[in-house]
Design an enzyme around this catalytic site. Structure first.
Site, PDB file in Angstrom:
ATOM      1  N   ARG A   1      12.590  14.427  62.932  1.00  0.00           N
ATOM      2  CA  ARG A   1      13.546  15.376  62.362  1.00  0.00           C
ATOM      3  C   ARG A   1      14.241  16.124  63.490  1.00  0.00           C
ATOM      4  O   ARG A   1      13.926  15.934  64.654  1.00  0.00           O
ATOM      5  CB  ARG A   1      12.834  16.349  61.401  1.00  0.00           C
ATOM      6  CG  ARG A   1      11.579  16.933  62.062  1.00  0.00           C
ATOM      7  CD  ARG A   1      11.234  18.301  61.658  1.00  0.00           C
ATOM      8  NE  ARG A   1      12.234  19.245  62.040  1.00  0.00           N
ATOM      9  CZ  ARG A   1      12.410  19.707  63.286  1.00  0.00           C
ATOM     10  NH1 ARG A   1      11.642  19.309  64.296  1.00  0.00           N
ATOM     11  NH2 ARG A   1      13.353  20.592  63.553  1.00  0.00           N
ATOM     12  N   GLY A   2      15.141  17.057  63.070  1.00  0.00           N
ATOM     13  CA  GLY A   2      15.947  17.773  64.062  1.00  0.00           C
ATOM     14  C   GLY A   2      17.224  16.969  64.277  1.00  0.00           C
ATOM     15  O   GLY A   2      17.167  15.754  64.501  1.00  0.00           O
ATOM     16  N   ALA A   3      18.373  17.663  64.208  1.00  0.00           N
ATOM     17  CA  ALA A   3      19.655  16.950  64.195  1.00  0.00           C
ATOM     18  C   ALA A   3      19.827  15.986  65.377  1.00  0.00           C
ATOM     19  O   ALA A   3      20.103  14.794  65.177  1.00  0.00           O
ATOM     20  CB  ALA A   3      20.797  17.967  64.131  1.00  0.00           C
TER      21      ALA A   3
ATOM     22  N   ARG B   1      19.868  10.637  56.113  1.00  0.00           N
ATOM     23  CA  ARG B   1      19.954  12.066  55.734  1.00  0.00           C
ATOM     24  C   ARG B   1      21.439  12.458  55.790  1.00  0.00           C
ATOM     25  O   ARG B   1      22.155  11.993  56.676  1.00  0.00           O
ATOM     26  CB  ARG B   1      19.130  12.960  56.675  1.00  0.00           C
ATOM     27  CG  ARG B   1      17.626  12.844  56.439  1.00  0.00           C
ATOM     28  CD  ARG B   1      16.854  13.876  57.263  1.00  0.00           C
ATOM     29  NE  ARG B   1      16.829  15.192  56.623  1.00  0.00           N
ATOM     30  CZ  ARG B   1      16.324  16.285  57.211  1.00  0.00           C
ATOM     31  NH1 ARG B   1      15.832  16.211  58.438  1.00  0.00           N
ATOM     32  NH2 ARG B   1      16.306  17.438  56.578  1.00  0.00           N
TER      33      ARG B   1
ATOM     34  N   GLN C   1       8.903  24.510  59.591  1.00  0.00           N
ATOM     35  CA  GLN C   1       9.187  23.995  60.944  1.00  0.00           C
ATOM     36  C   GLN C   1       8.940  25.069  62.000  1.00  0.00           C
ATOM     37  O   GLN C   1       8.633  24.753  63.152  1.00  0.00           O
ATOM     38  CB  GLN C   1      10.639  23.510  61.039  1.00  0.00           C
ATOM     39  CG  GLN C   1      10.928  22.209  60.307  1.00  0.00           C
ATOM     40  CD  GLN C   1      11.401  22.420  58.891  1.00  0.00           C
ATOM     41  OE1 GLN C   1      11.100  23.436  58.262  1.00  0.00           O
ATOM     42  NE2 GLN C   1      12.133  21.471  58.349  1.00  0.00           N
TER      43      GLN C   1
ATOM     44  N   ASP D   1      23.115  21.883  62.446  1.00  0.00           N
ATOM     45  CA  ASP D   1      23.070  20.477  62.023  1.00  0.00           C
ATOM     46  C   ASP D   1      24.456  19.871  61.886  1.00  0.00           C
ATOM     47  O   ASP D   1      24.612  18.653  61.953  1.00  0.00           O
ATOM     48  CB  ASP D   1      22.309  20.345  60.699  1.00  0.00           C
ATOM     49  CG  ASP D   1      20.826  20.518  60.946  1.00  0.00           C
ATOM     50  OD1 ASP D   1      20.375  21.671  61.067  1.00  0.00           O
ATOM     51  OD2 ASP D   1      20.128  19.498  61.076  1.00  0.00           O
TER      52      ASP D   1
ATOM     53  N   ASN E   1      22.881  24.919  58.998  1.00  0.00           N
ATOM     54  CA  ASN E   1      21.594  24.861  59.703  1.00  0.00           C
ATOM     55  C   ASN E   1      20.509  25.077  58.656  1.00  0.00           C
ATOM     56  O   ASN E   1      20.792  25.310  57.466  1.00  0.00           O
ATOM     57  CB  ASN E   1      21.538  25.903  60.822  1.00  0.00           C
ATOM     58  CG  ASN E   1      20.314  25.705  61.715  1.00  0.00           C
ATOM     59  OD1 ASN E   1      20.048  24.586  62.160  1.00  0.00           O
ATOM     60  ND2 ASN E   1      19.545  26.743  61.962  1.00  0.00           N
ATOM     61  N   LYS E   2      19.270  25.012  59.098  1.00  0.00           N
ATOM     62  CA  LYS E   2      18.130  25.132  58.191  1.00  0.00           C
ATOM     63  C   LYS E   2      18.296  26.308  57.231  1.00  0.00           C
ATOM     64  O   LYS E   2      18.694  27.395  57.637  1.00  0.00           O
ATOM     65  CB  LYS E   2      16.846  25.276  59.017  1.00  0.00           C
ATOM     66  CG  LYS E   2      15.558  25.391  58.236  1.00  0.00           C
ATOM     67  CD  LYS E   2      15.359  24.272  57.242  1.00  0.00           C
ATOM     68  CE  LYS E   2      15.401  22.905  57.867  1.00  0.00           C
ATOM     69  NZ  LYS E   2      15.547  21.806  56.864  1.00  0.00           N
TER      70      LYS E   2
HETATM   71  O1  MRU Z   1      15.218  19.497  58.220  1.00  0.00           O
HETATM   72  P1  MRU Z   1      15.094  19.541  59.729  1.00  0.00           P
HETATM   73  O2  MRU Z   1      13.759  19.980  60.198  1.00  0.00           O
HETATM   74  O3  MRU Z   1      15.567  18.272  60.367  1.00  0.00           O
HETATM   75  O4  MRU Z   1      16.119  20.676  60.138  1.00  0.00           O
HETATM   76  C1  MRU Z   1      16.314  20.962  61.495  1.00  0.00           C
HETATM   77  C2  MRU Z   1      17.202  22.124  61.723  1.00  0.00           C
HETATM   78  O5  MRU Z   1      17.791  22.684  60.823  1.00  0.00           O
HETATM   79  C3  MRU Z   1      17.427  22.511  63.149  1.00  0.00           C
HETATM   80  O6  MRU Z   1      17.627  23.887  63.251  1.00  0.00           O
HETATM   81  C4  MRU Z   1      18.675  21.784  63.653  1.00  0.00           C
HETATM   82  O7  MRU Z   1      18.545  20.404  63.447  1.00  0.00           O
HETATM   83  C5  MRU Z   1      18.952  22.051  65.058  1.00  0.00           C
HETATM   84  S1  MRU Z   1      17.749  21.204  66.077  1.00  0.00           S
HETATM   85  C6  MRU Z   1      18.198  21.212  67.673  1.00  0.00           C
END
Ligand code: MRU
Length: 341
Positions: free
Chosen positions: A51-53, A88, A188, A229, A239-240
């Site tokens: 995970r993570g963009a 995603r 997270q 994201d 973002n999250k």
């Molecule tokens: O659903 P996730 O855990 O993939 O979401 C991640 C986030 O929202 C992060 O803040 C975002 O991807 C930036 S990571 C460098």
């Protein structure tokens, strides 16, 4: 054939075989999962094992590279890239990485050229993180009590991270104390950011998301740092979930609200936040905990609202730190992002 191996990141590695650290099980278990095919990577991305963009873009590129090493069939690889692209919907890094490789395939590239392109997505992400960290640490000068949301570190990128990369670089200059939002529903912050900070020995305090406001009122927070994201042309960003409320709180309490991302998170074709697709996730994540081997139900089966991301308007952003430099709110509102190439 030129070799790019080994890859040894905190969350992805490839010696003889591509593997990812199963982020659903952290921090209690460090289980590495074999990725044998792009289809395995699609499942891992959907289920947030990776995970993570930035990292989902890198992971998708490396899964295609592994496939291309074994069987360089351009039609098959293009179809797999399309499947990965759709794993995603919100983080645009995934689409940007796959579009780059689809363009390479469409140009008639040979196997080595395709592998170069896939591995450069991995290498570039490490570089972009370093540049973000350097720009952001300068921006923070003197601010040491910081709050962050979700996970934006080495579990979310191939390198030191985005917002967490800035925190790491800032802590080297002036010892920091980090308040970590737990980040409901998938935690997270509590599971992943806490894990990274603990490993680095950076002092941190874990809070429930709904405790951030009173900390700000008490004057405990000097700056808020988050990742992104997808950043639209006008500077609005997804973002999250929970990021938007932090931005509103930051404005009320007059606290700098800093967003950090690599250029691969920009979607300049997207005019504004209203056009960003937001992923809706399963009700079970809100009815209790339902991720990896964690299962606990505490709510009756009433309907659930579970968007994985929310959108923060550009006018709540104090500064956007990209690898290309720092952009102020005024820069965003005057359309400066559209000039980035
Ligand atoms: O659903 P996730 O855990 O993939 O979401 C991640 C986030 O929202 C992060 O803040 C975002 O991807 C930036 S990571 C460098």
């Amino acid at each position: 054939m030129r070799s790019f191996l080994p890859i040894e990141g905190m969350a992805i590695r490839w010696q003889s075989q591509l593997e990812i650290l199963d982020q659903r099980e952290l921090p209690l278990r460090e289980d590495w999962i074999r990725i044998d095919s792009p289809a395995d990577m699609v499942v891992a991305i959907k289920e947030l094992a990776i995970r993570g963009a930035p990292l989902i873009g890198v992971g998708a590129a490396l899964a295609l590279a592994q496939e291309a090493q074994q069987n360089f069939d351009t039609l098959r690889l293009s179809s797999m890239a399309q499947d990965l692209r759709q794993a995603r919907p919100t983080a645009v890094n995934l689409m940007n990485a796959m579009d780059r490789l689809l363009t390479t395939l469409a140009s008639g590239a040979d196997q080595q050229t395709f592998l170069n392109a896939a591995f450069s997505i991995y290498r570039e992400d490490i570089e972009l993180c370093e540049q973000i960290a350097a720009h952001g640490a300068n921006l923070l000068a003197g601010k040491s009590r910081l709050l962050t949301h979700c996970n934006t570190g080495s579990l979310a990128t191939a390198g030191v991270g985005t917002a967490l990369g800035i925190i790491r670089a800032a802590h080297k200059k002036l010892p920091c104390h980090i308040y970590v939002d737990e980040t409901r529903p998938l935690l997270q912050g509590a599971r992943l950011t806490a894990y990274e900070l603990h490993k680095d020995g950076i002092p941190a305090t874990l809070i429930c998301d709904n405790m951030a406001a009173s900390l700000m009122r008490a004057g405990e927070i000097q700056a808020i740092l988050v990742g992104a994201d997808r950043i639209a042309r006008n500077g609005d960003f997804a973002n999250k979930t929970g990021t938007y409320s932090l931005a509103v709180l930051a404005q009320y309490h007059n606290i700098p609200f800093i967003v950090a991302a690599p250029r691969t998170t920009l979607d300049l074709a997207c005019p504004d936040g209203a056009a960003i697709p937001i992923e809706e996730r399963r009700a079970a994540e809100i009815h209790g905990v339902d991720s990896g081997s964690y299962r606990l139900r505490w709510s009756p089966a009433i309907p659930v609202y579970n968007p994985a991301f929310d959108v923060t308007p550009a006018d709540l952003v104090s500064a956007l730190v990209l690898d290309t430099g720092v952009y102020t709110r005024e820069d965003l509102l005057s359309g400066r992002l559209s000039q980035i190439r």
